[in-house]
Design an enzyme around this catalytic site. Sequence first.
Site, PDB file in Angstrom:
ATOM      1  N   LYS A 173      21.797 -86.286  19.643  1.00  0.00           N
ATOM      2  CA  LYS A 173      22.993 -86.986  19.166  1.00  0.00           C
ATOM      3  C   LYS A 173      22.632 -88.379  18.665  1.00  0.00           C
ATOM      4  O   LYS A 173      21.813 -89.069  19.276  1.00  0.00           O
ATOM      5  CB  LYS A 173      24.011 -87.093  20.312  1.00  0.00           C
ATOM      6  CG  LYS A 173      25.343 -87.743  19.963  1.00  0.00           C
ATOM      7  CD  LYS A 173      26.264 -87.705  21.185  1.00  0.00           C
ATOM      8  CE  LYS A 173      27.656 -88.202  20.862  1.00  0.00           C
ATOM      9  NZ  LYS A 173      27.698 -89.632  20.557  1.00  0.00           N
TER      10      LYS A 173
ATOM     11  N   PRO B 281      31.302 -86.915  24.366  1.00  0.00           N
ATOM     12  CA  PRO B 281      31.068 -87.659  25.607  1.00  0.00           C
ATOM     13  C   PRO B 281      31.613 -89.079  25.544  1.00  0.00           C
ATOM     14  O   PRO B 281      31.333 -89.820  24.599  1.00  0.00           O
ATOM     15  CB  PRO B 281      29.543 -87.654  25.745  1.00  0.00           C
ATOM     16  CG  PRO B 281      29.036 -87.497  24.340  1.00  0.00           C
ATOM     17  CD  PRO B 281      30.053 -86.641  23.638  1.00  0.00           C
TER      18      PRO B 281
ATOM     19  N   THR C   4      21.538 -88.422  23.769  1.00  0.00           N
ATOM     20  CA  THR C   4      21.979 -89.526  22.914  1.00  0.00           C
ATOM     21  C   THR C   4      20.778 -90.418  22.644  1.00  0.00           C
ATOM     22  O   THR C   4      20.240 -91.055  23.552  1.00  0.00           O
ATOM     23  CB  THR C   4      23.108 -90.327  23.581  1.00  0.00           C
ATOM     24  OG1 THR C   4      24.229 -89.461  23.770  1.00  0.00           O
ATOM     25  CG2 THR C   4      23.526 -91.507  22.721  1.00  0.00           C
TER      26      THR C   4
ATOM     27  N   GLN D  32      25.668 -84.862  28.649  1.00  0.00           N
ATOM     28  CA  GLN D  32      25.108 -85.902  27.771  1.00  0.00           C
ATOM     29  C   GLN D  32      24.126 -86.753  28.569  1.00  0.00           C
ATOM     30  O   GLN D  32      24.422 -87.207  29.675  1.00  0.00           O
ATOM     31  CB  GLN D  32      26.224 -86.770  27.206  1.00  0.00           C
ATOM     32  CG  GLN D  32      25.747 -87.918  26.329  1.00  0.00           C
ATOM     33  CD  GLN D  32      25.554 -89.218  27.102  1.00  0.00           C
ATOM     34  OE1 GLN D  32      26.267 -89.476  28.079  1.00  0.00           O
ATOM     35  NE2 GLN D  32      24.604 -90.032  26.680  1.00  0.00           N
ATOM     36  N   LEU D  33      22.971 -86.987  27.989  1.00  0.00           N
ATOM     37  CA  LEU D  33      21.862 -87.620  28.698  1.00  0.00           C
ATOM     38  C   LEU D  33      21.250 -88.726  27.851  1.00  0.00           C
ATOM     39  O   LEU D  33      20.970 -88.525  26.660  1.00  0.00           O
ATOM     40  CB  LEU D  33      20.792 -86.551  28.988  1.00  0.00           C
ATOM     41  CG  LEU D  33      19.453 -86.990  29.574  1.00  0.00           C
ATOM     42  CD1 LEU D  33      19.626 -87.428  31.021  1.00  0.00           C
ATOM     43  CD2 LEU D  33      18.444 -85.848  29.489  1.00  0.00           C
ATOM     44  N   TYR D  34      21.044 -89.888  28.463  1.00  0.00           N
ATOM     45  CA  TYR D  34      20.161 -90.902  27.893  1.00  0.00           C
ATOM     46  C   TYR D  34      18.789 -90.701  28.522  1.00  0.00           C
ATOM     47  O   TYR D  34      18.658 -90.740  29.760  1.00  0.00           O
ATOM     48  CB  TYR D  34      20.645 -92.316  28.229  1.00  0.00           C
ATOM     49  CG  TYR D  34      21.952 -92.719  27.622  1.00  0.00           C
ATOM     50  CD1 TYR D  34      22.037 -93.116  26.287  1.00  0.00           C
ATOM     51  CD2 TYR D  34      23.123 -92.737  28.389  1.00  0.00           C
ATOM     52  CE1 TYR D  34      23.254 -93.504  25.730  1.00  0.00           C
ATOM     53  CE2 TYR D  34      24.333 -93.127  27.848  1.00  0.00           C
ATOM     54  CZ  TYR D  34      24.394 -93.507  26.521  1.00  0.00           C
ATOM     55  OH  TYR D  34      25.593 -93.889  25.980  1.00  0.00           O
TER      56      TYR D  34
ATOM     57  N   ARG E  89      37.932 -90.951  21.399  1.00  0.00           N
ATOM     58  CA  ARG E  89      39.073 -91.801  21.719  1.00  0.00           C
ATOM     59  C   ARG E  89      40.387 -91.037  21.828  1.00  0.00           C
ATOM     60  O   ARG E  89      41.173 -91.315  22.742  1.00  0.00           O
ATOM     61  CB  ARG E  89      39.168 -92.949  20.707  1.00  0.00           C
ATOM     62  CG  ARG E  89      38.032 -93.982  20.855  1.00  0.00           C
ATOM     63  CD  ARG E  89      38.174 -95.112  19.856  1.00  0.00           C
ATOM     64  NE  ARG E  89      37.145 -96.137  20.022  1.00  0.00           N
ATOM     65  CZ  ARG E  89      35.971 -96.149  19.383  1.00  0.00           C
ATOM     66  NH1 ARG E  89      35.687 -95.175  18.529  1.00  0.00           N
ATOM     67  NH2 ARG E  89      35.094 -97.117  19.595  1.00  0.00           N
TER      68      ARG E  89
ATOM     69  N   HIS F  99      27.775 -93.341  17.429  1.00  0.00           N
ATOM     70  CA  HIS F  99      28.179 -93.768  18.764  1.00  0.00           C
ATOM     71  C   HIS F  99      29.599 -94.340  18.744  1.00  0.00           C
ATOM     72  O   HIS F  99      29.912 -95.280  19.459  1.00  0.00           O
ATOM     73  CB  HIS F  99      27.189 -94.805  19.311  1.00  0.00           C
ATOM     74  CG  HIS F  99      27.007 -94.752  20.799  1.00  0.00           C
ATOM     75  ND1 HIS F  99      25.865 -94.269  21.394  1.00  0.00           N
ATOM     76  CD2 HIS F  99      27.817 -95.119  21.824  1.00  0.00           C
ATOM     77  CE1 HIS F  99      25.970 -94.368  22.712  1.00  0.00           C
ATOM     78  NE2 HIS F  99      27.156 -94.876  22.996  1.00  0.00           N
TER      79      HIS F  99
ATOM     80  N   ASP G 212      30.655 -86.408  15.217  1.00  0.00           N
ATOM     81  CA  ASP G 212      31.763 -87.088  15.884  1.00  0.00           C
ATOM     82  C   ASP G 212      31.977 -88.454  15.245  1.00  0.00           C
ATOM     83  O   ASP G 212      31.136 -88.960  14.509  1.00  0.00           O
ATOM     84  CB  ASP G 212      31.563 -87.190  17.402  1.00  0.00           C
ATOM     85  CG  ASP G 212      30.385 -88.060  17.836  1.00  0.00           C
ATOM     86  OD1 ASP G 212      30.017 -89.016  17.123  1.00  0.00           O
ATOM     87  OD2 ASP G 212      29.832 -87.797  18.917  1.00  0.00           O
TER      88      ASP G 212
ATOM     89  N   SER H  96      29.814 -87.063  30.171  1.00  0.00           N
ATOM     90  CA  SER H  96      28.919 -88.203  30.001  1.00  0.00           C
ATOM     91  C   SER H  96      28.052 -88.440  31.230  1.00  0.00           C
ATOM     92  O   SER H  96      28.497 -88.274  32.372  1.00  0.00           O
ATOM     93  CB  SER H  96      29.757 -89.455  29.706  1.00  0.00           C
ATOM     94  OG  SER H  96      28.949 -90.611  29.693  1.00  0.00           O
TER      95      SER H  96
ATOM     96  N   ALA I 259      32.659 -92.431  28.441  1.00  0.00           N
ATOM     97  CA  ALA I 259      32.441 -92.883  29.809  1.00  0.00           C
ATOM     98  C   ALA I 259      33.753 -93.200  30.531  1.00  0.00           C
ATOM     99  O   ALA I 259      34.789 -93.444  29.905  1.00  0.00           O
ATOM    100  CB  ALA I 259      31.560 -94.136  29.802  1.00  0.00           C
TER     101      ALA I 259
END
Length: 377
Positions: A242, A91, A174, A146-148, A321, A266, A297, A120, A93
């Site tokens: 994550k 993920p 995350t 992907q979730l905060y 990246r 991260h 990752d 993301s 952004a």
Amino acid sequence: MSTGALDPPSGAPALPFDVLDELRDQARARLDPVHWDFYEGGAGRETAVAENVSAFGRLALLPRILRGAGPPDTAVELPGARAATPVLVAPTAFHRLAHPDGERATARAAAAAGTVLITSMAATTAVADVVAAAREVRADAAVWFQLYLQPRADVTDALVRRAEDAGCTALVVTADSPVFGRRARDDRNGFHDLPPGYAAENMRGLPGGPPDAPLDIAMSPALSWDDLRRLRERTELPVLVKGVLYPDDARHAIGDGADGLIVSNHGGRQLDAAPATIEALPRIAEAVAGRVPVLLDGGIRSGADVVAALALGATAVGIGRPVLWGLAAEGEAGVARVLAELTEQTAHVLTLCGARDCADLNRDQVVVRGGQGVAGA
């Protein structure tokens, strides 16, 4: 025949061609420098960013010989997905800052490669549109969300419902972000908001949010294992955690129902003092003891890196990246090139190591260069 500027200095060896390096150079030339810094930058002095990559360079692989393994099978079984390659899209952004097609282009390329896209929460394309783009290419394409975890449980619930309704096959929580990392490049550039016309589209229309604008993504140090347990009870989707670097956290996550773990710092964007993820992987794999898949990752730049991670206990790896480099350089085709190159390299290295598939590797095949023994021992 001279190639002009491409000629190496007199007496210097020619540098090998590298697809990822080529795409990285193209991306840097095409991107707004502020957006390039956002993608490339990390926390603090960016030690963790650099170490994620350089730690792989300290490792060597011991090939096995005369095993009669044949061409390797690169497919892997994951929660909510079977991927044709152990290389997933991690993920990241704001893909539309890299290319107008943004996350849709990334989704199509990942689907065509037969791999998982982890889209993301901070995507510039809503999750339903990302999944739809992937399934234009392949009806069974796997997209994870992907979730905060948010301080307001109703906001978290609304995001989970969106992911479920969109057809996501897993959630990735995350958990390494009680606060935002301090990133000097973004501070220097004053980059703290998206430019006009761009937004974190998954954050629109949420409880407590403004009617015509997205709600801000909140980070909170008050979030706890109770919030993860609540999420686990709320959804039937597989849940991966994550940002796991500490072995007891791995055990705790599994005890609270995690279906998988992702060893991650991260991308070096949170705690600059964190170790390289490949250095943290062996202890996490040992703590997990095969109970759930462990992913990694951070710093993957070659097939040899992928195979080293697999040998040290990972089921699959995520790349961040390099996907953005491909997207910025060539759009969907660039992402496809990145995934194809790393998958082909991985298959080649597996063959050289005598492996039948991604699990047919031993930890003692990874050694530290300079004769310092088995990695992670």
